[in-house]
Write an enzyme that holds these catalytic residues in place. Sequence first.
Site, PDB file in Angstrom:
ATOM      1  N   ASP A   1       0.900  -0.749   0.089  1.00  0.00           N
ATOM      2  CA  ASP A   1       0.104   0.306  -0.614  1.00  0.00           C
ATOM      3  C   ASP A   1       0.680   1.479  -0.267  1.00  0.00           C
ATOM      4  O   ASP A   1       0.707   2.290  -0.361  1.00  0.00           O
ATOM      5  CB  ASP A   1      -0.723  -0.062   1.635  1.00  0.00           C
ATOM      6  CG  ASP A   1      -1.775  -1.400   1.567  1.00  0.00           C
ATOM      7  OD1 ASP A   1      -2.713  -1.888  -0.064  1.00  0.00           O
ATOM      8  OD2 ASP A   1      -2.029  -1.566   2.555  1.00  0.00           O
TER       9      ASP A   1
ATOM     10  N   HIS B   1      -5.767  -3.325   5.778  1.00  0.00           N
ATOM     11  CA  HIS B   1      -5.149  -3.919   3.977  1.00  0.00           C
ATOM     12  C   HIS B   1      -6.516  -4.450   3.397  1.00  0.00           C
ATOM     13  O   HIS B   1      -6.781  -5.375   3.482  1.00  0.00           O
ATOM     14  CB  HIS B   1      -3.951  -4.732   4.254  1.00  0.00           C
ATOM     15  CG  HIS B   1      -3.575  -5.293   2.642  1.00  0.00           C
ATOM     16  ND1 HIS B   1      -3.219  -4.305   1.942  1.00  0.00           N
ATOM     17  CD2 HIS B   1      -3.961  -6.334   2.355  1.00  0.00           C
ATOM     18  CE1 HIS B   1      -2.977  -5.202   0.836  1.00  0.00           C
ATOM     19  NE2 HIS B   1      -3.412  -6.333   1.003  1.00  0.00           N
TER      20      HIS B   1
HETATM   21  P1  NAI Z   1      -0.270 -18.337  -4.934  1.00  0.00           P
HETATM   22  O1  NAI Z   1      -2.048 -18.816  -5.045  1.00  0.00           O
HETATM   23  O2  NAI Z   1       0.653 -18.514  -6.487  1.00  0.00           O
HETATM   24  O3  NAI Z   1       0.037 -18.998  -4.055  1.00  0.00           O
HETATM   25  C1  NAI Z   1      -0.432 -19.223  -2.749  1.00  0.00           C
HETATM   26  C2  NAI Z   1       1.250 -20.686  -2.521  1.00  0.00           C
HETATM   27  O4  NAI Z   1       1.088 -21.279  -0.728  1.00  0.00           O
HETATM   28  C3  NAI Z   1       0.792 -21.516  -3.285  1.00  0.00           C
HETATM   29  O5  NAI Z   1       1.884 -22.041  -3.491  1.00  0.00           O
HETATM   30  C4  NAI Z   1       0.239 -22.807  -2.388  1.00  0.00           C
HETATM   31  O6  NAI Z   1       0.480 -24.190  -2.362  1.00  0.00           O
HETATM   32  C5  NAI Z   1       1.130 -22.302  -0.670  1.00  0.00           C
HETATM   33  N1  NAI Z   1       0.329 -22.982   0.553  1.00  0.00           N
HETATM   34  C6  NAI Z   1      -1.306 -23.271   0.396  1.00  0.00           C
HETATM   35  N2  NAI Z   1      -1.436 -23.697   1.737  1.00  0.00           N
HETATM   36  C7  NAI Z   1      -0.002 -23.798   2.436  1.00  0.00           C
HETATM   37  C8  NAI Z   1      -0.149 -23.978   3.789  1.00  0.00           C
HETATM   38  N3  NAI Z   1      -0.834 -24.818   4.428  1.00  0.00           N
HETATM   39  N4  NAI Z   1       0.800 -24.529   4.224  1.00  0.00           N
HETATM   40  C9  NAI Z   1       2.599 -23.376   2.953  1.00  0.00           C
HETATM   41  N5  NAI Z   1       2.346 -22.776   1.678  1.00  0.00           N
HETATM   42  C10 NAI Z   1       0.545 -23.176   1.349  1.00  0.00           C
HETATM   43  O7  NAI Z   1      -1.540 -17.002  -4.252  1.00  0.00           O
HETATM   44  P2  NAI Z   1      -0.164 -15.321  -4.233  1.00  0.00           P
HETATM   45  O8  NAI Z   1      -1.002 -14.349  -5.316  1.00  0.00           O
HETATM   46  O9  NAI Z   1       0.977 -15.681  -4.129  1.00  0.00           O
HETATM   47  O10 NAI Z   1      -0.806 -14.825  -2.957  1.00  0.00           O
HETATM   48  C11 NAI Z   1      -1.112 -15.062  -2.184  1.00  0.00           C
HETATM   49  C12 NAI Z   1      -1.461 -14.640  -0.917  1.00  0.00           C
HETATM   50  O11 NAI Z   1      -1.375 -13.061  -0.325  1.00  0.00           O
HETATM   51  C13 NAI Z   1      -3.022 -14.522  -0.881  1.00  0.00           C
HETATM   52  O12 NAI Z   1      -4.259 -14.578   0.376  1.00  0.00           O
HETATM   53  C14 NAI Z   1      -3.238 -13.051  -1.496  1.00  0.00           C
HETATM   54  O13 NAI Z   1      -4.570 -12.124  -1.043  1.00  0.00           O
HETATM   55  C15 NAI Z   1      -2.122 -12.566  -0.577  1.00  0.00           C
HETATM   56  N6  NAI Z   1      -2.043 -11.323  -0.768  1.00  0.00           N
HETATM   57  C16 NAI Z   1      -0.637 -10.489   0.081  1.00  0.00           C
HETATM   58  C17 NAI Z   1      -0.814  -8.671  -0.764  1.00  0.00           C
HETATM   59  C18 NAI Z   1      -0.397  -7.885   0.945  1.00  0.00           C
HETATM   60  O14 NAI Z   1      -0.686  -6.712   0.443  1.00  0.00           O
HETATM   61  N7  NAI Z   1      -0.838  -8.384   1.640  1.00  0.00           N
HETATM   62  C19 NAI Z   1      -0.749  -8.088  -1.685  1.00  0.00           C
HETATM   63  C20 NAI Z   1      -1.372  -9.660  -2.472  1.00  0.00           C
HETATM   64  C21 NAI Z   1      -1.961 -10.900  -2.528  1.00  0.00           C
END
Ligand code: NAI
Length: 349
Positions: free
Chosen positions: A186, A213
């Site tokens: 952000d 957020h």
């Molecule tokens: P993605 O689906 O590409 O990757 C998520 C990963 O988490 C996958 O590799 C999956 O296998 C893994 N995963 C699922 N359950 C798990 C567990 N129990 N233990 C370990 N790994 C596990 O998703 P992406 O795009 O990487 O986003 C991840 C998260 O980050 C989402 O919740 C998204 O909304 C959030 N996010 C947060 C932001 C922020 O500013 N704080 C900004 C953008 C995304």
Amino acid sequence: MSVVTHTRPLAKMAAPMVSRAVGVSSVRAFSGTPRAQNKVTVVGAAGGIGQPMSLLMKLSGKIDHLSLFDIVNTPGVAADIGHCNSKGKVMGYKGAEEMAASLDGSDVVVIPAGVPRKPGMTRDDLFNTNASIVKGIAEQCAKSCPKACFLIISNPVNSTVPIFAEVLKASGVYDPAKLMGVTTLDVARAKTFVAENQGMDVDKVEVDVIGGHAGTTIMPLLSQVKGANFTEEDIKALTHRIQFGGDEVVKAKDGAGSATLSMAHAGAYFAEKVLDGLNGVKGIKECTFVESPLTSAPFFASPCTLGTEGVSEIHGYGQLSPFEQTLVDENVPALVKMAQKGIDFVKNN
Ligand code: NAI
């Protein structure tokens, strides 16, 4: 002006000590002894954020041991990143049976695990899936590395950070100075959009973003940007764009997920700042979402000093414009609700 200073543990602190803190400059102060701390674990390391963030961390050369955990694909990611010729060992761990080993001895754990948004979804729509993922990760962290700093990226951050806190509390290992929701993206968006709007050097723009957020809980303090001269229209348009910048990415990716590369950059940057603080670098101040006495919301993002034990000082947000004050007044109840949703989830599951 220092309004409230207290000693740890904050977990034992009663209700927030300041309910409305305009003009507060400092409300939490800790101290500690510098030491080398260099094991960082990424949980969700094979994902859209996890992979590029791990790469950036490896390239920083600041991490002695980079531990990559996911339920899939981490051996490959670790082998690949491990060939980059920068300082630091990279290890990959896959599946529940290897999670304890991945976390053991971690100084910092960065958590981008869980599902991302698709077009039309809010971050809160992710709650059902991500709440249980984050709860499970917190339970293992409480056992394997209770003294680490935990940096939560998984959405909805406004609820997942309270979930993490509740699990650590239940295990008797909660240290509020070491649990941070990552709101750095952000701030990155705010700096980028303000620099564009004002024709300023993006490397020199400072913008604090407070609150939470998710949508309107993201509250950029544009009235405090030094050297900027905004019209009222600018303020409204920029505030809205910073609050909903994530939607631009979700829409452009058209079903393929949400921000990953910019989040990887922001996450690696913030983790590096936390590590620097742990290692005794002085004067590091970043916005992050922490247990906070600034408003009636239990967790609130504001500028914080990062020190040898995590967050060493929570700073207030200074004098707000009437527009910003209205935003805070309108959004604190939503933050209270989202935190409670997380707390209730842990109680009931
Ligand atoms: P993605 O689906 O590409 O990757 C998520 C990963 O988490 C996958 O590799 C999956 O296998 C893994 N995963 C699922 N359950 C798990 C567990 N129990 N233990 C370990 N790994 C596990 O998703 P992406 O795009 O990487 O986003 C991840 C998260 O980050 C989402 O919740 C998204 O909304 C959030 N996010 C947060 C932001 C922020 O500013 N704080 C900004 C953008 C995304």
